[in-house]
Scaffold this motif. Structure first.
Motif, short mmCIF file in Angstrom:
data_model
loop_
_atom_site.label_atom_id
_atom_site.label_comp_id
_atom_site.label_asym_id
_atom_site.label_seq_id
_atom_site.Cartn_x
_atom_site.Cartn_y
_atom_site.Cartn_z
N ASP A 185 0.82 -1.21 0.00
CA ASP A 185 0.00 0.00 0.00
C ASP A 185 0.85 1.26 0.00
N ARG A 186 2.06 1.17 0.51
CA ARG A 186 2.98 2.30 0.36
C ARG A 186 3.35 2.49 -1.10
N VAL A 187 3.53 1.38 -1.81
CA VAL A 187 3.84 1.46 -3.24
C VAL A 187 2.64 2.02 -4.00
N LYS A 188 1.44 1.56 -3.67
CA LYS A 188 0.24 2.11 -4.31
C LYS A 188 0.19 3.62 -4.15
N GLY A 189 0.51 4.10 -2.95
CA GLY A 189 0.48 5.53 -2.70
C GLY A 189 1.47 6.30 -3.55
N LEU A 190 2.61 5.69 -3.83
CA LEU A 190 3.62 6.35 -4.67
C LEU A 190 3.20 6.39 -6.14
N ILE A 191 2.50 5.36 -6.58
CA ILE A 191 2.11 5.26 -8.00
C ILE A 191 0.86 6.06 -8.31
N ARG A 192 -0.07 6.09 -7.38
CA ARG A 192 -1.35 6.75 -7.61
C ARG A 192 -1.14 8.22 -8.01
N PHE A 193 -2.03 8.73 -8.84
CA PHE A 193 -1.96 10.12 -9.27
C PHE A 193 -1.93 11.06 -8.06
N GLY A 194 -1.13 12.11 -8.17
CA GLY A 194 -1.09 13.12 -7.13
C GLY A 194 -2.23 14.11 -7.28
N GLY A 195 -2.15 15.19 -6.52
CA GLY A 195 -3.20 16.20 -6.57
C GLY A 195 -4.14 16.08 -5.39
N THR A 196 -5.09 16.97 -5.33
CA THR A 196 -6.07 16.97 -4.25
C THR A 196 -7.46 17.20 -4.82
N GLY A 197 -8.47 16.77 -4.07
CA GLY A 197 -9.85 16.96 -4.50
C GLY A 197 -10.23 16.01 -5.62
N PRO A 198 -11.47 16.03 -6.04
CA PRO A 198 -11.92 15.16 -7.13
C PRO A 198 -11.20 15.52 -8.44
N ARG A 199 -10.63 14.52 -9.11
CA ARG A 199 -9.94 14.74 -10.38
C ARG A 199 -10.17 13.52 -11.27
N GLU A 200 -10.31 13.79 -12.54
CA GLU A 200 -10.73 12.76 -13.48
C GLU A 200 -9.60 12.42 -14.45
N PHE A 201 -9.45 11.14 -14.75
CA PHE A 201 -8.39 10.67 -15.63
C PHE A 201 -8.98 9.67 -16.63
N SER A 202 -8.34 9.60 -17.78
CA SER A 202 -8.83 8.68 -18.82
C SER A 202 -7.72 8.41 -19.83
N GLY A 203 -8.03 7.59 -20.82
CA GLY A 203 -7.14 7.35 -21.94
C GLY A 203 -5.80 6.73 -21.58
N GLU A 204 -4.79 7.04 -22.39
CA GLU A 204 -3.48 6.42 -22.22
C GLU A 204 -2.87 6.74 -20.86
N ARG A 205 -3.09 7.95 -20.37
CA ARG A 205 -2.50 8.32 -19.09
C ARG A 205 -3.00 7.40 -17.97
N LEU B 124 -12.81 8.77 -11.77
CA LEU B 124 -12.81 9.92 -10.88
C LEU B 124 -12.12 9.50 -9.59
N LEU B 125 -11.06 10.20 -9.23
CA LEU B 125 -10.28 9.91 -8.04
C LEU B 125 -10.50 11.00 -7.01
N ASP B 126 -10.76 10.61 -5.78
CA ASP B 126 -10.97 11.58 -4.70
C ASP B 126 -10.17 11.15 -3.48
N ASP B 127 -9.93 12.09 -2.56
CA ASP B 127 -9.10 11.81 -1.39
C ASP B 127 -9.90 11.64 -0.11
N THR B 128 -11.19 11.90 -0.15
CA THR B 128 -12.00 11.81 1.07
C THR B 128 -12.05 10.35 1.53
N VAL B 129 -11.40 10.05 2.65
CA VAL B 129 -11.32 8.67 3.14
C VAL B 129 -12.68 8.27 3.72
N CYS B 130 -13.31 7.31 3.08
CA CYS B 130 -14.64 6.88 3.53
C CYS B 130 -14.80 5.37 3.48
N PHE B 131 -13.68 4.65 3.39
CA PHE B 131 -13.74 3.19 3.25
C PHE B 131 -12.48 2.59 3.86
#
Length: 294
Positions: free
Chosen positions: A133-153, A205-212
């Motif tokens: 899970d430390r590795v997951k945290g390093l790989i996951r997209f940075g930023g804050t708040g709701p942010r949307e990603f798609s395609g090759e990225r 859609l990626l968000d940071d609000t911990v709810c799970f």
């Protein structure tokens, strides 16, 4: 928008009680819970769920054991609403989970995959952050708040390392029905599904609000199938398929990430000591093959 919470069950009774209790404690009441028992040998957990006096909760028991993938497919068949989560029977929703994901969908209705913030807990429910899970945290997209990603990225990031937490993800029901959980993938079915959606133009859609709270423990399917190399055979097949799809789509970075699958190789390498301790030559050979394969 009612959220369908589909909970495939085969595991510890105490974990199931926690999981179901966390759903009952939601601040937003607009949800439906279906527990699908995959013929667990002890009838007590099923009887406990069936006795819950709440019209939003229902219990079903499969006629025969369907296995992990088969029970996921049964969950999809039973979905009734537009959005659904396939929650682990050993995980916990925080009281604001449903309210959080409903709010995210209201603001971003086009998102195919909604990944809210997640914390990791151990078998006893204590928060911890193991290496994976430390590795997951390093790989996951940075930023804050709701942010949307798609395609090759997005495809490149997920193929570099699957940092999503499948039991916490909110899906569009139509996508679950269209792509489903494919035969032959018992451990990597979540990544296969996400890639199917992404290659077809869907976004996350990626968000940071911990709810799970996601429970990582030694009895999980991925943990059990690690030392013998079984999950890595699935991963290798999926990465080969993804590399070909990325090349056909004109996504060279995603194709390279699929061929390299670096974090998957490192994970296999980390499982070697357990295979050695178990005196499992077949498992050791399978793990080494995954580490060095092209």
């Amino acid at each position: 928008m009612t959220i369908d919470i589909m909970m495939p069950f085969y595991g510890r009774f105490d974990h199931l009680r926690e999981a179901v209790g966390s759903v009952l404690a939601q601040t937003d009441p607009d949800w439906r819970l279906v527990v699908i028992d995959d013929v667990y040998p002890d009838p007590a957990p099923g009887a406990w769920v069936a006795a819950i006096d709440d019209p939003r909760v229902s219990y079903r028991r499969n006629a025969v054991n369907l296995g992990v993938g088969g029970n996921f497919r049964e969950c999809v068949r039973l979905i009734e609403h537009e959005r659904a989560v396939l929650m682990g029977c050993d995980d916990r929703m925080h009281p604001g989970y449903v309210a959080t994901v409903r709010g995210l969908v209201a603001e971003h209705p086009e998102a195919a995959i909604v990944q809210p913030g997640v914390e990791v807990i151990d078998a006893e429910g204590a928060v911890h952050i193991p290496l994976a899970d430390r590795v997951k945290g390093l790989i996951r997209f940075g930023g804050t708040g709701p942010r949307e990603f798609s395609g090759e990225r997005l495809a490149t990031s997920l193929l570099t390392g699957n940092w999503a937490y499948f039991p916490s993800v909110l899906w569009r029901a139509e996508d679950l029905r269209r792509y489903g959980f494919r035969e032959g993938f018992e451990v990597v079915q979540d990544l296969a599904l996400m890639l199917d959606i992404v290659f077809d133009g869907g976004s996350m859609l990626l968000d940071d609000t911990v709810c799970f709270s996601y429970r990582r423990h030694a009895a999980s399917v991925s943990a059990v199938t690690g030392p013998d190399g079984a999950k890595f055979a699935e991963e290798r097949a999926l990465f080969a398929e993804a590399a070909a799809r990325a090349k056909a789509a004109g996504w060279p970075r995603a194709a390279r990430a699929a061929r390299a699958h670096l974090t998957s190789r490192l994970n296999a390498l980390s499982e070697l000591p357990a295979a050695l301790r178990a005196h499992d030559p077949a498992g050791r050979k399978a793990l080494l093959r995954h580490v060095v394969s092209r």
